[in-house]
Design a protein around this motif. Structure first.
Motif, PDB file in Angstrom:
ATOM      1  N   ARG A 161       9.389  16.381  37.428  1.00  0.00           N
ATOM      2  CA  ARG A 161      10.521  17.782  38.204  1.00  0.00           C
ATOM      3  C   ARG A 161       9.724  18.521  38.833  1.00  0.00           C
ATOM      4  NH1 ARG A 161      11.418  17.972  33.351  1.00  0.00           N
ATOM      5  NH2 ARG A 161      14.379  18.462  32.122  1.00  0.00           N
ATOM      6  N   LYS A 162       8.071  19.151  39.374  1.00  0.00           N
ATOM      7  CA  LYS A 162       7.428  19.103  39.495  1.00  0.00           C
ATOM      8  C   LYS A 162       7.236  18.353  41.077  1.00  0.00           C
ATOM      9  CE  LYS A 162       3.741  20.006  36.652  1.00  0.00           C
ATOM     10  NZ  LYS A 162       2.458  20.057  35.810  1.00  0.00           N
ATOM     11  N   ARG A 163       7.149  17.173  41.079  1.00  0.00           N
ATOM     12  CA  ARG A 163       7.516  16.548  42.697  1.00  0.00           C
ATOM     13  C   ARG A 163       8.957  16.920  43.249  1.00  0.00           C
ATOM     14  NH1 ARG A 163       3.246  15.585  39.047  1.00  0.00           N
ATOM     15  NH2 ARG A 163       1.449  14.802  40.357  1.00  0.00           N
TER      16      ARG A 163
ATOM     17  N   PHE B 103      19.082   1.961  32.868  1.00  0.00           N
ATOM     18  CA  PHE B 103      18.956   3.364  32.517  1.00  0.00           C
ATOM     19  C   PHE B 103      19.146   4.371  33.101  1.00  0.00           C
ATOM     20  CE2 PHE B 103      18.563   1.553  28.618  1.00  0.00           C
ATOM     21  CZ  PHE B 103      19.465   2.067  27.185  1.00  0.00           C
ATOM     22  N   TYR B 104      19.800   5.742  33.528  1.00  0.00           N
ATOM     23  CA  TYR B 104      19.239   6.310  34.645  1.00  0.00           C
ATOM     24  C   TYR B 104      18.753   8.165  33.494  1.00  0.00           C
ATOM     25  CZ  TYR B 104      24.646   7.984  34.678  1.00  0.00           C
ATOM     26  OH  TYR B 104      24.984   8.713  34.706  1.00  0.00           O
ATOM     27  N   LYS B 105      19.035   9.400  34.390  1.00  0.00           N
ATOM     28  CA  LYS B 105      18.766  10.589  33.700  1.00  0.00           C
ATOM     29  C   LYS B 105      18.721  11.371  34.851  1.00  0.00           C
ATOM     30  CE  LYS B 105      16.978  12.982  29.917  1.00  0.00           C
ATOM     31  NZ  LYS B 105      15.611  13.032  28.732  1.00  0.00           N
ATOM     32  N   HIS B 106      19.562  12.551  34.399  1.00  0.00           N
ATOM     33  CA  HIS B 106      19.597  13.502  35.424  1.00  0.00           C
ATOM     34  C   HIS B 106      18.971  14.606  35.246  1.00  0.00           C
ATOM     35  CE1 HIS B 106      22.502  12.252  39.014  1.00  0.00           C
ATOM     36  NE2 HIS B 106      22.734  11.463  37.869  1.00  0.00           N
ATOM     37  N   LEU B 107      17.762  15.284  35.518  1.00  0.00           N
ATOM     38  CA  LEU B 107      16.755  16.515  35.261  1.00  0.00           C
ATOM     39  C   LEU B 107      17.705  17.775  35.579  1.00  0.00           C
ATOM     40  CD1 LEU B 107      13.599  14.731  36.285  1.00  0.00           C
ATOM     41  CD2 LEU B 107      14.825  14.442  33.840  1.00  0.00           C
ATOM     42  N   ALA B 108      17.860  18.724  34.622  1.00  0.00           N
ATOM     43  CA  ALA B 108      17.726  19.910  35.552  1.00  0.00           C
ATOM     44  C   ALA B 108      16.711  20.479  35.776  1.00  0.00           C
ATOM     45  CB  ALA B 108      18.054  20.695  33.888  1.00  0.00           C
ATOM     46  N   ALA B 109      17.012  21.642  36.706  1.00  0.00           N
ATOM     47  CA  ALA B 109      16.041  22.497  38.185  1.00  0.00           C
ATOM     48  C   ALA B 109      15.362  22.844  36.619  1.00  0.00           C
ATOM     49  CB  ALA B 109      16.686  22.916  38.396  1.00  0.00           C
TER      50      ALA B 109
END
Length: 175
Positions: free
Chosen positions: A120-122, A169-175
């Protein structure tokens, strides 16, 4: 309760930690983890791999996180940032490793949570990874909220030479 720390290593810190990192990787491969290497896999065989990771850190292509218990490195995960120009929002999770002596302490979860925070930081919001189908890691990723994209039969070899399927696998990260 042991003292657990999870931190990001610089290139210099990764080079200084080469023996410990090599021990973790060797232990996992010798324990049967399908992470790209074949048995036998003594710690000295793992040093060139970690030297390459350290160099990738220096090029800002990889983020290396380490889990330490009472000051001893016993777990790692990498965030791969070297993506194609049309994928600046994506990163790869690579080599989630926890030494067999340190399992059951929540280190895998902690490493993954920290890797997601670093992503997220990046500015990375889509993460992908692959793991040997039917192995314990597969269930771990599902518990951590990752979504199965599919399975490729005979994608890789287990450390003992048997073919294994690989689950993506995949994962969508929340902002």
């Amino acid at each position: 309760m042991p003292d657990v720390t999870i931190r990001v290593l610089t290139e210099e810190q990764a080079r200084a930690a080469l023996p410990a990192l090599a021990d973790v990787l060797s232990d996992c491969v010798e324990g049967g983890a399908s992470v790209g290497f074949m048995q036998p896999y003594p710690p000295q065989a793992a040093v060139p791999f970690w030297e390459g990771v350290a160099a990738a850190i220096g090029r800002d292509e990889t983020v290396l996180l380490v889990a330490e218990v009472d000051g001893r490195a016993v777990g790692t995960v990498q965030l791969g940032l070297a993506t194609m120009p049309n994928q600046p929002h994506r990163a790869d999770i690579k080599k989630l490793l926890v030494h067999r002596d340190a399992r059951g302490l929540g280190l895998a979860r902690g490493l993954m949570e920290h890797a997601e925070a670093e992503a997220r930081k990046r500015g990375r919001r889509v993460l992908v990874l692959d793991t040997a189908t039917g192995e314990p890691a597969e269930a771990i990723y599902e518990r951590f909220g990752w979504l199965r994209a599919g399975v490729v039969p005979d994608y890789a070899l287990m450390p003992d030479g048997r073919y294994c399927a690989t689950t993506f696998f995949y994962k969508h990260l929340a902002a």
